[in-house]
Design a protein around this motif. Sequence first.
Motif, PDB file in Angstrom:
ATOM      1  N   PHE A 233      35.289   6.152  64.471  1.00 22.18           N
ATOM      2  CA  PHE A 233      35.197   4.933  64.142  1.00 22.18           C
ATOM      3  C   PHE A 233      35.672   4.980  65.483  1.00 22.18           C
ATOM      4  O   PHE A 233      36.419   5.494  66.856  1.00 22.18           O
ATOM      5  N   ASP A 235      34.105   1.414  68.355  1.00 19.88           N
ATOM      6  CA  ASP A 235      33.975   0.648  68.554  1.00 19.88           C
ATOM      7  C   ASP A 235      34.358  -0.285  67.191  1.00 19.88           C
ATOM      8  O   ASP A 235      33.597  -0.780  67.537  1.00 19.88           O
ATOM      9  N   ARG A 237      33.143   0.637  64.489  1.00 23.19           N
ATOM     10  CA  ARG A 237      32.292   1.053  63.093  1.00 23.19           C
ATOM     11  C   ARG A 237      32.689   2.503  62.713  1.00 23.19           C
ATOM     12  O   ARG A 237      32.630   3.011  64.014  1.00 23.19           O
TER      13      ARG A 237
END
Length: 279
Positions: A233, A235, A237
Amino acid sequence: MVQILSGKAVAQKLKQDITVEIDILKSKGVIPTLGIVLVGDEEDSLSYANSAKKRCETLGAGCNIFKFPAGINQDDLEKKILELNENRDIHGYIIMKPLPSQINEKRIAEIIDPAKDIDCMTPKNIAKVFAGDNTGFSPCTARAVMEILNFYQIPIEGKRAVIIGRSMVVGRPLSMMLLKQNATVTICHTRTRDLAKEAKRADILIAAAGKAEMVTKDMVSPGTVVIDVGINFKDGRMVGDVLYEEVEKLASAITPVPGGVGSVTTMVLLKQLVETCRK
């Protein structure tokens, strides 16, 4: 044009095959049932367990989650594992990791019944993978990679496969599975000298280092098949171990993240559950 190796298509094919097998077993009065051992309150582990249970129920299989407190001691957990070995209603089980620090994971792995060890934790099943013996079970993620390569008919024999990552969950067992299909295999890791040079030699490059977007365009030759095992993961996303936007332009085929290897792994777990139930 790059071929996107969607894990969802592979998972759908596996789902169809598994459903047929489950229906056959149920017609004989047997419901394949998965056990999931959960120690503590790790949110990721609980989420995975609940997701796996839902997937089992969707396919007509059973699933029981055995939840124990984070403070459970070694002896008590070992007793619970031995009970699962004897429980005829549980055909295969997995133990969610990491286990708490007071638990000796190696000792736990040694007492699991290899016939119920559907994610390859036991020394016996690991040894079978390295011996090329198909009578045991492979680590689900490593087998998911092979399912993707075979589903899309990616040539393996005679190809140079480079794996970045040497874990017992993916890198090392996967190297044995590729060797069995006559690939020439190189395993790279954090101390590999000139990693980019080694990676660029690959016909099939498998990124399983657990480091977000570490594989860049400078590490990939044109026409390489790229399999991204990473789930990270960044930022907010989900990303893989491959910098997809760069590498996609060079690869002949590539798995996306999400929607790649991870999509297949749970289905492989259920496939191995059905296999042990059938045995």
